[in-house]
Scaffold this motif. Structure first.
Motif, short mmCIF file in Angstrom:
data_model
loop_
_atom_site.label_atom_id
_atom_site.label_comp_id
_atom_site.label_asym_id
_atom_site.label_seq_id
_atom_site.Cartn_x
_atom_site.Cartn_y
_atom_site.Cartn_z
N THR A 172 0.77 -1.18 -0.11
CA THR A 172 -0.09 0.08 0.03
C THR A 172 0.89 1.49 0.06
OG1 THR A 172 -1.85 1.06 1.09
CG2 THR A 172 -0.13 0.25 2.42
N CYS A 173 0.16 2.45 0.02
CA CYS A 173 0.97 3.54 0.02
C CYS A 173 0.66 4.50 1.49
CB CYS A 173 0.63 4.55 -1.34
SG CYS A 173 -0.96 4.89 -1.46
N VAL A 174 1.14 5.56 1.59
CA VAL A 174 0.89 6.40 2.90
C VAL A 174 0.04 7.38 2.46
CG1 VAL A 174 1.65 7.39 4.78
CG2 VAL A 174 3.07 5.41 4.04
N VAL A 175 -1.23 7.67 3.10
CA VAL A 175 -1.95 8.84 2.79
C VAL A 175 -2.22 9.67 4.02
CG1 VAL A 175 -3.17 7.60 0.87
CG2 VAL A 175 -4.02 7.53 3.22
N CYS A 176 -2.86 10.82 3.81
CA CYS A 176 -3.22 11.67 5.01
C CYS A 176 -4.74 11.52 5.34
CB CYS A 176 -2.81 13.20 4.72
SG CYS A 176 -3.01 14.24 6.14
N VAL A 177 -5.16 11.30 6.74
CA VAL A 177 -6.48 11.19 7.09
C VAL A 177 -6.58 12.36 7.84
CG1 VAL A 177 -7.90 10.02 8.55
CG2 VAL A 177 -6.33 8.79 6.95
N MET A 178 -7.85 12.99 7.59
CA MET A 178 -8.60 14.26 8.23
C MET A 178 -9.73 14.26 8.46
SD MET A 178 -7.65 17.10 5.46
CE MET A 178 -6.07 16.68 5.03
N ARG A 179 -10.60 14.85 9.25
CA ARG A 179 -11.92 15.16 9.33
C ARG A 179 -12.47 15.78 7.86
NH1 ARG A 179 -11.49 20.01 12.68
NH2 ARG A 179 -12.69 21.41 11.74
N HIS A 180 -13.80 15.33 7.73
CA HIS A 180 -14.23 15.68 6.33
C HIS A 180 -14.40 17.43 6.11
CE1 HIS A 180 -18.54 16.75 7.65
NE2 HIS A 180 -17.98 16.02 8.69
N ASP A 243 -8.19 19.14 14.61
CA ASP A 243 -7.72 19.38 13.39
C ASP A 243 -6.52 18.84 13.31
OD1 ASP A 243 -9.65 21.25 12.96
OD2 ASP A 243 -8.58 23.07 13.34
N LEU A 244 -6.41 17.63 13.98
CA LEU A 244 -5.12 16.75 13.77
C LEU A 244 -5.03 16.04 12.41
CD1 LEU A 244 -4.89 14.94 17.21
CD2 LEU A 244 -3.41 16.77 16.37
N ARG A 258 -14.66 4.90 5.90
CA ARG A 258 -15.88 4.22 5.35
C ARG A 258 -17.01 4.91 5.91
NH1 ARG A 258 -15.18 -2.24 6.17
NH2 ARG A 258 -15.22 -1.38 8.17
N ASP A 259 -17.18 5.52 6.97
CA ASP A 259 -18.63 6.18 7.21
C ASP A 259 -18.75 7.77 6.90
OD1 ASP A 259 -16.78 7.33 8.92
OD2 ASP A 259 -17.75 7.03 10.85
N GLY A 260 -17.76 8.10 6.28
CA GLY A 260 -17.47 9.51 5.60
C GLY A 260 -17.31 10.65 6.59
N GLN A 261 -16.96 10.17 7.91
CA GLN A 261 -16.67 11.39 8.79
C GLN A 261 -15.12 11.96 8.58
OE1 GLN A 261 -19.01 12.96 10.77
NE2 GLN A 261 -20.15 11.48 9.41
#
Length: 322
Positions: A172-180, A243-244, A258-261
């Motif tokens: 896989t690759c590395v991505v950034c995750v944040m709130r929507h 805002d992390l 998956r839940d869109g949040q």
């Protein structure tokens, strides 16, 4: 009781003794053993010296067993059966096994890769037990010490590499995750914006510097890390209320968003080149163990690769398992 010096005993003679006592005849024993009669006669003489007993005694019907031989025969059969099992190839039957499979991994790594194993266990090995060690710490040390059977991780063992085998479970690759609705959610993520944000990261060991921070140091940069956690499952709560940003393997991020949040965004191009693999690790001491081979077969995409690796050289193993 007099103790016999086993170093002076030729264990091959015990095989001949069993046949002699069963046949009660030197010639018939020689035929069964595919040996010459003189060779079996010599073996009988050595056995008589070893046990200080005639073993076979002449009678009107040919030969009878001595009292000592009558006593020896059932014990001899049991000993030879045990020796056969000792030196024979071990057999694993999942249907009757009560073995415990001990796996060290982080929580979401377990959720991603272990259901396939558990499904196989509930189908073919109902008495086996899966024991998951997800607490933070040095999982590779647990593997070295024999406290777990397998480690699932995207990390590399810091030591003892020559004794550890591995095979990829996923790339896989590395991505950034944040709130929507994060302030950075609507625009491409630049390096400056990434550095200016506040961050969290997931640590398997609970100590040391993350891979991302090491990469940033190569650019002479440093990010602000607010939280370090040992659980992927805490990431959604941390992101949803703050805002992390979290840099996570995409295969993990897909599960968390998956839940869109939460949403995934590509990392800045300067940080996005690294490919990440999750590996199944096991110690060389168990490489040929039939239970371990069965477990590996359930976990990897190509079952043959799960036990065909025999060389301890890490680079060669990686090449063979690509």
């Amino acid at each position: 009781m007099h103790k016999m010096n086993l170093r002076k005993v030729d264990l091959n003679l015990l095989v001949i003794l069993e046949v002699l006592l069963e046949e009660r005849h030197v010639t018939r024993a020689a035929e069964r053993l595919d040996m010459s009669q003189p060779a079996v006669s010599r073996a009988l003489q050595r056995l008589r010296e070893t046990f200080a007993d005639p073993l076979l005694v002449k009678s009107i019907h040919g030969y009878d067993l001595s009292a000592r031989a009558e006593e020896l025969l059932p014990a001899l059969k049991s000993v030879l059966q045990d020796l056969g099992q000792l030196v024979g190839r071990p057999v694993f039957d999942p249907a009757s096994s009560t073995a415990q499979v001990r796996v060290a991994c982080l929580d979401l790594e377990g959720a991603l890769f272990l259901p396939r194993l558990l499904e196989a266990m509930r189908r073919d090995a109902l008495q086996m037990q899966l024991d998951i060690h997800s607490q933070p710490g040095d999982h590779f040390m647990l593997l070295q010490q024999g406290d777990v059977d397998f480690v699932i991780s995207g990390l590399v063992p810091p030591q003892g590499e020559a004794q550890i085998n591995r095979i990829p479970l996923a790339t896989t690759c590395v991505v950034c995750v944040m709130r929507h609705d994060h302030p950075l959610a609507t625009a491409p993520l630049t390096l400056d914006a990434y550095i200016s944000a506040s961050h969290g990261y997931v640590s398997m060991t609970g100590r040391g510097v993350s891979v991302m921070d090491q990469l940033l140091r190569g650019y002479g940069l440093q990010r602000q890390v607010v939280v370090r956690t040992n659980s992927f499952l805490t990431v959604p709560e941390f992101c949803a209320r703050t805002d992390l940003l979290f840099a996570l393997p995409q295969i993990v991020a897909e599960r968390l968003t998956r839940d869109g949040q939460l949403i995934m965004k590509a990392l800045p191009s300067e940080l996005a080149e690294r490919e990440l693999r999750f590996y199944l690790y096991w110690h060389q001491r168990h490489h040929r163990d039939p239970m371990h081979r069965w477990v590996r077969r359930q976990l990897v995409a190509d079952p043959e690769e799960a036990f065909d690796l025999t060389d301890n050289n890490q680079s060669k193993r990686d090449k063979e398992s690509d």
